[in-house]
Design an enzyme around this catalytic site. Structure first.
Site, mmCIF file in Angstrom:
data_model
loop_
_atom_site.group_PDB
_atom_site.id
_atom_site.type_symbol
_atom_site.label_atom_id
_atom_site.label_comp_id
_atom_site.label_asym_id
_atom_site.label_seq_id
_atom_site.Cartn_x
_atom_site.Cartn_y
_atom_site.Cartn_z
ATOM 1 N N LYS A 290 3.189 4.428 -1.242
ATOM 2 C CA LYS A 290 3.315 5.312 -2.406
ATOM 3 C C LYS A 290 4.635 6.050 -2.249
ATOM 4 O O LYS A 290 4.746 6.967 -1.438
ATOM 5 C CB LYS A 290 2.166 6.325 -2.497
ATOM 6 C CG LYS A 290 0.805 5.711 -2.841
ATOM 7 C CD LYS A 290 0.019 5.367 -1.620
ATOM 8 C CE LYS A 290 -1.356 4.822 -1.962
ATOM 9 N NZ LYS A 290 -2.024 4.251 -0.783
ATOM 10 N N ASP B 285 -0.590 20.562 17.237
ATOM 11 C CA ASP B 285 -0.188 21.912 17.663
ATOM 12 C C ASP B 285 0.506 22.710 16.558
ATOM 13 O O ASP B 285 1.421 23.510 16.827
ATOM 14 C CB ASP B 285 0.724 21.824 18.890
ATOM 15 C CG ASP B 285 0.000 21.251 20.106
ATOM 16 O OD1 ASP B 285 -1.247 21.229 20.088
ATOM 17 O OD2 ASP B 285 0.678 20.825 21.057
ATOM 18 N N HIS C 1 -9.180 11.556 0.490
ATOM 19 C CA HIS C 1 -8.330 10.373 0.585
ATOM 20 C C HIS C 1 -7.031 10.653 1.339
ATOM 21 O O HIS C 1 -6.260 9.733 1.602
ATOM 22 C CB HIS C 1 -8.027 9.861 -0.839
ATOM 23 C CG HIS C 1 -7.368 8.523 -0.870
ATOM 24 N ND1 HIS C 1 -6.084 8.333 -1.344
ATOM 25 C CD2 HIS C 1 -7.813 7.297 -0.487
ATOM 26 C CE1 HIS C 1 -5.769 7.058 -1.267
ATOM 27 N NE2 HIS C 1 -6.798 6.407 -0.751
ATOM 28 N N ASP D 123 17.145 9.887 -8.300
ATOM 29 C CA ASP D 123 18.579 10.198 -8.131
ATOM 30 C C ASP D 123 19.041 10.111 -6.680
ATOM 31 O O ASP D 123 19.986 10.804 -6.274
ATOM 32 C CB ASP D 123 18.891 11.595 -8.701
ATOM 33 C CG ASP D 123 18.793 11.642 -10.214
ATOM 34 O OD1 ASP D 123 18.860 10.565 -10.833
ATOM 35 O OD2 ASP D 123 18.642 12.742 -10.768
ATOM 36 N N HIS E 280 0.807 -1.220 0.000
ATOM 37 C CA HIS E 280 0.000 0.000 0.000
ATOM 38 C C HIS E 280 0.842 1.273 0.000
ATOM 39 O O HIS E 280 0.317 2.377 0.056
ATOM 40 C CB HIS E 280 -0.928 -0.016 1.226
ATOM 41 C CG HIS E 280 -2.090 0.914 1.139
ATOM 42 N ND1 HIS E 280 -2.295 1.961 2.023
ATOM 43 C CD2 HIS E 280 -3.119 0.972 0.249
ATOM 44 C CE1 HIS E 280 -3.396 2.607 1.696
ATOM 45 N NE2 HIS E 280 -3.920 2.038 0.629
ATOM 46 N N LYS F 18 -4.335 11.290 4.208
ATOM 47 C CA LYS F 18 -4.160 10.772 5.563
ATOM 48 C C LYS F 18 -3.152 11.686 6.266
ATOM 49 O O LYS F 18 -1.962 11.682 5.928
ATOM 50 C CB LYS F 18 -3.617 9.345 5.554
ATOM 51 C CG LYS F 18 -4.437 8.348 4.686
ATOM 52 C CD LYS F 18 -3.810 8.164 3.346
ATOM 53 C CE LYS F 18 -4.362 7.061 2.496
ATOM 54 N NZ LYS F 18 -5.688 6.648 2.513
#
Length: 487
Positions: free
Chosen positions: A227, A412, A405, A232, A225, A407
């Site tokens: 991403k 603070d 979508h 480089d 899952h 997350k």
């Protein structure tokens, strides 16, 4: 003949109870599984006999095949030579953290063995078209290597523009590797892009392959899952965005455009991202592709001296329960304000208690979730937590301009957590996930502005209206809540 049928019945009866005993034993000795989850599994197996057993063998245990498990168990150990050499590069590490971030960074150092890392440039990206535009520019300017891992790559629209940019870079000699989840990217692996990319020199790997032959080798719902994009060994992208065109992806569902967040970072954080990618690549292929260790020149004179970043990876072979611990630590560190965005809100009991406690001790707590959802199961399971959250003083905002979508957690306006993990059991304890922990006030203020925009595009859930909802919906919520430990 009657004797024969009686023997068959006795044999089936014996096999059935041996399976029940075996599953019961495995549930009870599983050290990480919660009591609620254990009871859910035991009730499922005993009350729905054959179906329960069938579901257990598909989803009950977290395991890879033997070769993958062997690799996973050794790659992220404290005895790893590469990690020890990285720790000797003291110039890349940030010595001090802000007050609100200190506890979490100490936890990461203890569990993962390294301190927070400095960065040259840190940018939060929200517009998908601009993200793709920036990514294509970076791909076209790449000089050495490009590595990518995504849960979903859906051909069409701007996703094809990235594919073409990657192919052009491969043809001019850039070493390109692409790892995609087998289930999430099924449309990609059925498209002509696989052959086109491989012929251009791109290494394409189908992660955690789904097939009938693998049913009894490992859990099929353990998914890649993450991403991640590495360019480089210097530029890093990570966040919630899959490689899809948001105007085309799941358009028929009628829930609107998917809203995501991505972070682009320049600097030595690429080394820790690189070792995570290396681990995933080795699990799938058996080949090591260790990233180069950062030298002093990787940090520029204008590097952000007040910024510190940690990378938390989860999944088989990585520090156990790490993301869950990080979330709890961040929530308990909040003194003034806590804002959370997640598309899937099915928290553990510990997380639910931490969030409610934060609100009850005077922290201004806001949770932003989608009003429209792509998962009926998760949508209903999440509703059972609303009453307790609302009674504790938590504000629940339902985003109405598409499927939110992203997350993110902001503590603070200083400590930010951005990544791929949802607030559900699957992300916390099952999938290969990644979370960036960022201690940076400027970045935090940028995230705060984005979250405030989400809130302005949301409707606030009214406590009184919620308490008057139909009785049949409460029954459905409880039914799906019963299933929530299995999600």
């Amino acid at each position: 003949m009657n004797i024969f049928f009686s023997l068959i019945k006795c044999l089936i009866f014996l096999i059935y109870w041996l399976l029940i005993a075996n599953i019961t034993f495995r549930v009870l000795i599983k050290k990480r599984r919660s009591i609620a989850s254990s009871l859910s599994w035991l009730l499922s197996v005993y009350i729905i006999p054959f179906i329960g057993i069938f579901i257990w063998f598909f989803f009950g245990e977290l395991y890879l095949d033997k070769r993958q498990k062997k690799i996973a168990n050794r790659i992220w150990s404290m005895s790893n030579t590469w990690l020890n050499e990285l720790k000797s590069r003291t110039y890349i590490f940030q010595i001090k953290n802000s007050e609100v971030a200190t506890s979490l960074f100490q936890l990461c150092k203890h569990r993962q063995g390294i301190s927070g890392i400095k960065s040259n440039k840190l940018k939060l990206l929200t517009n998908t078209n601009k993200i793709i535009e920036t990514l294509i520019r970076d791909i076209s300017l790449a000089r050495k290597n490009i590595e990518m891992v995504f849960y979903i790559w859906k051909p069409g629209g701007i996703a094809d523009d990235v594919a073409m940019a990657l192919i052009k870079s491969a043809k001019r000699g850039i070493h390109c590797r692409l790892m995609l989840d087998s289930a999430g990217s099924i449309a990609f692996f059925r498209s002509p892009w696989v052959d086109i990319m491989r012929k251009s020199g791109i290494q394409v790997v189908e992660a955690l392959k789904v097939s009938l032959l693998r049913v009894f080798l490992r859990r099929l719902d353990v998914r890649q899952h993450r991403k991640i994009i590495l360019i480089d060994n210097y530029i890093v992208y990570s966040g919630s965005m899959n490689l899809v065109d948001p105007f085309l992806f799941k358009k028929s569902s009628g829930i609107g455009q998917w809203i995501d967040l991505m972070t682009r970072i320049e600097g030595p954080i690429a080394a820790t991202m690189g070792i995570i990618y290396s681990c995933d690549w080795e699990i799938e292929t058996g080949l090591k592709i260790l990233p180069p260790l950062p030298n002093k020149t990787i940090l520029k004179d204008n590097s952000n001296k007040n910024s510190s970043i940690q990378v938390i990876a989860s999944g088989p072979g990585f520090p156990e329960n790490m993301i869950h611990q990080a979330l709890l630590t961040a929530i308990y560190s909040a003194k003034h304000e806590l804002i959370m965005t997640t598309p899937y809100l099915v928290p553990s009991e510990d997380l639910l208690y931490a969030i409610c406690t934060a609100a009850q001790r005077g922290v201004k707590v806001s949770i932003i979730i989608p009003l429209y959802h792509d998962s009926i199961l998760v949508k209903w399971a999440s509703r059972v937590f609303f009453t307790e959250l609302l009674e504790a003083g938590v504000k629940i905002y339902q985003f109405k301009k598409g499927l939110l979508h992203s997350k993110s957690i902001l503590v603070d306006q200083q400590l930010s957590l951005i990544g791929t993990a949802n607030l559900d059991m699957r992300s916390l304890w099952l999938n290969f996930e990644i979370t960036l922990v960022i201690d940076d006030s400027h970045f935090g203020k940028n995230l705060f502005c984005i979250q405030k925009q989400y809130i302005s595009d949301s409707v606030l859930l009214d406590k009184k209206v919620w308490s008057m909802r139909a009785y049949w919906t409460r029954i459905l919520e409880k039914i799906f809540y019963f299933l929530s430990p299995l999600l």
